[in-house]
Design an enzyme around this catalytic site. Structure first.
Site, PDB file in Angstrom:
ATOM      1  N   GLU A  93       4.922  12.419  -6.564  1.00 17.57           N
ATOM      2  CA  GLU A  93       5.349  13.535  -5.699  1.00 17.57           C
ATOM      3  C   GLU A  93       4.659  13.422  -4.339  1.00 17.57           C
ATOM      4  OE1 GLU A  93       8.223  15.105  -6.174  1.00 17.57           O
ATOM      5  OE2 GLU A  93       7.542  15.993  -8.052  1.00 17.57           O
TER       6      GLU A  93
ATOM      7  N   THR B 125       4.991  11.074  -2.408  1.00 16.81           N
ATOM      8  CA  THR B 125       4.638   9.670  -2.177  1.00 16.81           C
ATOM      9  C   THR B 125       5.742   8.955  -1.398  1.00 16.81           C
ATOM     10  OG1 THR B 125       5.539   9.273  -4.366  1.00 16.81           O
ATOM     11  CG2 THR B 125       3.146   9.331  -4.189  1.00 16.81           C
ATOM     12  N   ASP B 126       6.959   9.516  -1.404  1.00 16.13           N
ATOM     13  CA  ASP B 126       8.081   8.746  -0.819  1.00 16.13           C
ATOM     14  C   ASP B 126       7.878   8.493   0.673  1.00 16.13           C
ATOM     15  OD1 ASP B 126       8.717  11.435  -0.233  1.00 16.13           O
ATOM     16  OD2 ASP B 126      10.831  11.261  -0.816  1.00 16.13           O
TER      17      ASP B 126
ATOM     18  N   GLU C  30      18.806  15.709   7.099  1.00 14.16           N
ATOM     19  CA  GLU C  30      17.656  16.632   6.965  1.00 14.16           C
ATOM     20  C   GLU C  30      16.777  16.559   8.212  1.00 14.16           C
ATOM     21  OE1 GLU C  30      16.862  18.710   4.474  1.00 14.16           O
ATOM     22  OE2 GLU C  30      18.171  18.039   2.858  1.00 14.16           O
TER      23      GLU C  30
ATOM     24  N   ASP D  24      15.215  12.138  -2.817  1.00 13.83           N
ATOM     25  CA  ASP D  24      16.238  13.035  -3.367  1.00 13.83           C
ATOM     26  C   ASP D  24      17.644  12.458  -3.179  1.00 13.83           C
ATOM     27  OD1 ASP D  24      13.975  14.496  -3.602  1.00 13.83           O
ATOM     28  OD2 ASP D  24      14.531  16.044  -2.167  1.00 13.83           O
TER      29      ASP D  24
HETATM   30  C1  GLA Z   1      11.205  17.003  -1.341  1.00  9.56           C
HETATM   31  C2  GLA Z   1      11.623  15.899  -0.376  1.00  9.56           C
HETATM   32  C3  GLA Z   1      11.381  14.513  -0.978  1.00  9.56           C
HETATM   33  C4  GLA Z   1       9.959  14.381  -1.522  1.00  9.56           C
HETATM   34  C5  GLA Z   1       9.605  15.579  -2.394  1.00  9.56           C
HETATM   35  C6  GLA Z   1       8.159  15.570  -2.816  1.00  9.56           C
HETATM   36  O1  GLA Z   1      12.016  17.030  -2.465  1.00  9.56           O
HETATM   37  O2  GLA Z   1      12.975  16.022  -0.034  1.00  9.56           O
HETATM   38  O3  GLA Z   1      11.649  13.517  -0.020  1.00  9.56           O
HETATM   39  O4  GLA Z   1       9.038  14.205  -0.485  1.00  9.56           O
HETATM   40  O5  GLA Z   1       9.854  16.818  -1.734  1.00  9.56           O
HETATM   41  O6  GLA Z   1       7.898  14.489  -3.649  1.00  9.56           O
END
Ligand code: GLA
Length: 383
Positions: A32, A34-35, A160, A172
């Protein structure tokens, strides 16, 4: 989901019928925040998402009907408009159109009706599902499917960033487009290499408990990302080749501790911890050691709560209740600030846990949490 209502409303509004498309929401087992740090994530698509009916209207106008919006549920804009619509939900569609055109797709006008069964603001990425379903449908209708799946995910992410004020990572939208029934996907957000992992934890169930605290990602999310970027900038003054926290280690971070605020330091440290946890979970999954997976989920939760500070009392309470009940793993899922906890529960404990969690949460917060059993489904598609 039953599409009869969608079909009726579309016909009533636009006098024709169109094609149906679907994109799902997602869960994330671990990894979480981390992306956007170039790390690993472990998402999967769910069986809930956004469905649209859509039809080319031969003009330059886009007409949108959002079935689930109580007010302002009909919006029109022209493809050539430069400013986005006032209704927030329509900005996602506007953004996707603009981003597709930026990539050379020449769109025509269309009529679309939108509905969904992925809960809004529950951390299951209803917004990514909305972006992905339009990116997928418009690519099919106006570009013969020429834009590849990664680019479709990037179109959602850019929407976004450029139209919705959230500097999110790719997780996501990736999960929504690439989902596969019964599989989680390990994605390396730096190289964009990915691998499907069949996920069938025999004897365990994944279940979401929705705190019903609505979250809308925005400034607070963006601030977390900025903290990470500040840590990287500080590290890069002393260490060559560090472009993201993926490239950093504890020695590097500690060497710049004095240059960072305590808040930024702790957030960066959380990301380094999470990086190790994701790798530990990969090994544990290969060995079928779900108890270890669960232990890492708890560690992620408390890291997100204490160091990354994206939890809230309601989510902490749900995780503590799971812990007291002997649930294998439990944590906040998604960006945080509300939404669901993800719980890995032994089947033998399932009923006891759900009734305890719902009862105690209602007593404390005066609201009955919603419960969703996770079914891992396929990604974006034409129905
Ligand atoms: C949201 C963002 C994702 C990611 C998560 C946390 O869902 O859209 O890109 O950063 O939070 O892991």
């Amino acid at each position: 989901m039953d599409t009869a209502i969608l079909r009726n409303r579309f016909r009533e509004q636009f006098g024709t019928s169109g094609d149906l498309y679907f994109s799902p929401g997602r869960i994330n087992l671990i990894g979480e925040h981390t992306d956007y740090n170039g790390g690993f994530v472990f998402p999967g698509a769910v069986d809930k998402g956004i469905t649209i009916e859509i039809y080319r209207n031969g003009s330059r106008k886009v007409c949108l009907l959002a079935l689930d919006e109580k007010e302002h549920n009909y919006v029109e804009f022209m493809l050539d408009d430069s400013s986005k619509p006032e209704e927030h939900w329509a900005c996602y569609v506007f953004g996707v159109c603009k981003e597709l055109e930026k990539r050379g797709v020449s769109l025509g006008g269309f009529n679309a009706a939108i509905t969904g069964d992925v809960p809004l603001g529950a951390g299951m990425s209803s917004s990514a599902a909305l972006e992905s379903v339009f990116a997928f449908a418009l690519n099919t209708m106006f570009a013969g499917g020429r834009v590849d799946k990664f680019e479709l995910a990037k179109i959602g992410q850019a929407t976004e960033h450029n139209y919705c004020g959230v500097n999110c990572g790719i997780m996501d939208q990736f999960a929504s487009v690439f989902g596969r029934e019964g599989c989680l996907i390990r994605l390396d957000c730096r190289s964009l290499e990915y691998e499907y992992f069949p996920f069938d934890p025999n004897g365990y169930t994944l279940v979401l408990i929705d705190s019903c605290v609505k979250h809308m990602l925005g400034n607070e999310y963006n601030e977390r990302r900025e903290s990470c970027e500040k840590a990287v900038a500080a590290i890069a003054t002393q260490w060559i080749g560090v472009e993201s926290l993926r490239d950093a280690d504890y020695t590097m971070l500690d060497s710049v501790k004095d240059l960072l605020t305590d808040t930024d330091y702790r957030r960066a440290k959380y990301v380094l911890d999470e990086k190790e946890r994701v790798l530990a979970v990969c090994d544990a999954l290969n060995e079928g050691n779900y108890e270890l997976v669960g232990q890492k989920m708890y560690e992620t939760h408390w890291g997100l709560s204490r160091d990354y500070t994206v939890s809230c009392p309601e989510l902490d309470f749900l995780v503590e209740t799971a812990q007291e009940c002997g649930v294998t793993g439990s944590r906040i899922m998604g960006g945080g600030f509300g939404g669901c906890t993800l719980n890995l529960v032994r089947d033998t404990l399932y009923d006891k846990f759900i009734s305890k969690a719902t009862r105690e949460y209602s007593l404390k917060f005066g609201i009955t949490p919603k419960v969703y059993r996770v079914v891992i489904g396929d990604g974006s598609r034409k129905l």
